[in-house]
Design a protein around this motif. Structure first.
Motif, PDB file in Angstrom:
ATOM      1  N   SER A   3      -4.562   9.420   5.926  1.00 42.67           N
ATOM      2  CA  SER A   3      -4.776   9.203   4.498  1.00 42.67           C
ATOM      3  C   SER A   3      -3.744   8.270   3.875  1.00 42.67           C
ATOM      4  O   SER A   3      -3.895   7.845   2.738  1.00 42.67           O
ATOM      5  CB  SER A   3      -4.769  10.544   3.767  1.00 42.67           C
ATOM      6  N   LEU A   4      -2.699   7.920   4.623  1.00 43.89           N
ATOM      7  CA  LEU A   4      -1.659   7.043   4.085  1.00 43.89           C
ATOM      8  C   LEU A   4      -2.079   5.579   4.180  1.00 43.89           C
ATOM      9  O   LEU A   4      -2.798   5.184   5.101  1.00 43.89           O
ATOM     10  CB  LEU A   4      -0.352   7.235   4.852  1.00 43.89           C
ATOM     11  N   THR A   5      -1.615   4.788   3.229  1.00 46.26           N
ATOM     12  CA  THR A   5      -1.880   3.351   3.289  1.00 46.26           C
ATOM     13  C   THR A   5      -1.006   2.728   4.375  1.00 46.26           C
ATOM     14  O   THR A   5      -0.025   3.330   4.824  1.00 46.26           O
ATOM     15  CB  THR A   5      -1.557   2.659   1.948  1.00 46.26           C
ATOM     16  N   ASP A   6      -1.350   1.519   4.750  1.00 47.10           N
ATOM     17  CA  ASP A   6      -0.535   0.800   5.729  1.00 47.10           C
ATOM     18  C   ASP A   6       0.902   0.655   5.239  1.00 47.10           C
ATOM     19  O   ASP A   6       1.847   0.798   6.008  1.00 47.10           O
ATOM     20  CB  ASP A   6      -1.112  -0.594   5.982  1.00 47.10           C
ATOM     21  N   GLU A   7       1.042   0.361   3.967  1.00 50.89           N
ATOM     22  CA  GLU A   7       2.369   0.164   3.404  1.00 50.89           C
ATOM     23  C   GLU A   7       3.184   1.456   3.463  1.00 50.89           C
ATOM     24  O   GLU A   7       4.372   1.441   3.822  1.00 50.89           O
ATOM     25  CB  GLU A   7       2.262  -0.336   1.950  1.00 50.89           C
ATOM     26  N   GLN A   8       2.550   2.571   3.157  1.00 46.37           N
ATOM     27  CA  GLN A   8       3.239   3.866   3.242  1.00 46.37           C
ATOM     28  C   GLN A   8       3.625   4.186   4.682  1.00 46.37           C
ATOM     29  O   GLN A   8       4.715   4.699   4.942  1.00 46.37           O
ATOM     30  CB  GLN A   8       2.346   4.983   2.673  1.00 46.37           C
ATOM     31  N   ARG A  27      -4.756   1.202  13.911  1.00 42.49           N
ATOM     32  CA  ARG A  27      -5.574   0.576  12.870  1.00 42.49           C
ATOM     33  C   ARG A  27      -5.763  -0.930  13.093  1.00 42.49           C
ATOM     34  O   ARG A  27      -6.800  -1.482  12.744  1.00 42.49           O
ATOM     35  CB  ARG A  27      -4.934   0.773  11.496  1.00 42.49           C
ATOM     36  N   LYS A  71       0.891  -6.699   0.883  1.00 42.18           N
ATOM     37  CA  LYS A  71       0.146  -5.819   1.787  1.00 42.18           C
ATOM     38  C   LYS A  71       0.729  -5.910   3.191  1.00 42.18           C
ATOM     39  O   LYS A  71       1.168  -6.976   3.636  1.00 42.18           O
ATOM     40  CB  LYS A  71      -1.325  -6.233   1.826  1.00 42.18           C
TER      41      LYS A  71
END
Length: 181
Positions: A3-8, A27, A71
């Motif tokens: 559920s985390l973004t790539d940045e997170q 990913r 990003k």
């Protein structure tokens, strides 16, 4: 982690969370590898694999300096772009890249079943900067503004590369496949 973004995930990885790196790798492994194969040509799978691994080594090396101001994918493909540029410079000086293009031009498909071969051959005929912009836009799905960041190019330059790439691909495919494409 899903559920985390790539940045997170990258921030977590920079703080030592190894599972975050594993998730990022999962990913992005397939699209990033395809980017290298398409940039270098079908005959260069081994070199594409090496550059692909180099990107991930650089992600690991630069993890502590990563700042999520852009990003993650933009940052990742900027690293990949720099490696491709270095590779093209090496190949151009040794004429290996020119030979690869020449070899790929020899196959001239003439039936609908040969569309994948025709597309590969036509992609190989594009100038490296045009091919890269085209792949970033149409395969990796980046917006033009993101492509500008990845390539370090101005918006007009990216638009021009994309336009010329489309024109040349259309012309090449028409010649190879006829009007029935």
């Amino acid at each position: 982690m899903n559920s985390l973004t790539d940045e997170q995930l990258m921030v977590s990885f920079s703080k030592g969370e190894q599972r975050a790196f594993a998730e990022l790798y999962q990913r992005h492994k397939n699209p990033l590898y395809r980017y290298f194969v398409r940039q270098l040509g079908a005959s260069q799978h081994a070199r594409a694999e090496e550059l692909y691994q180099d990107v991930w080594y650089r992600v690991i090396d630069k993890r502590e300096s990563y700042a999520p101001s852009a990003k993650f994918t933009t940052w990742l493909y900027h690293i990949a772009h720099n490696l491709v540029i270095d590779e093209h410079r090496k190949n151009l000086s040794s004429d290996a890249y020119a030979k690869t293009l020449s070899d790929e031009q020899k196959h001239t498909p003439d039936m609908d079943g040969d569309k994948p071969q025709a597309i590969k051959a036509c992609m190989a005929l594009l100038a490296p900067l045009q091919r890269e912009a085209f792949l970033l836009r149409h395969e990796a799905g980046f917006e033009p503004a993101q492509i500008c960041e990845i390539l370090g190019a101005k918006a007009e330059a990216v638009k021009t590369r994309l336009r010329y790439a489309m024109e040349q691909l259309r012309e090449c495919l028409t010649k190879k496949l006829g009007e029935r494409q």
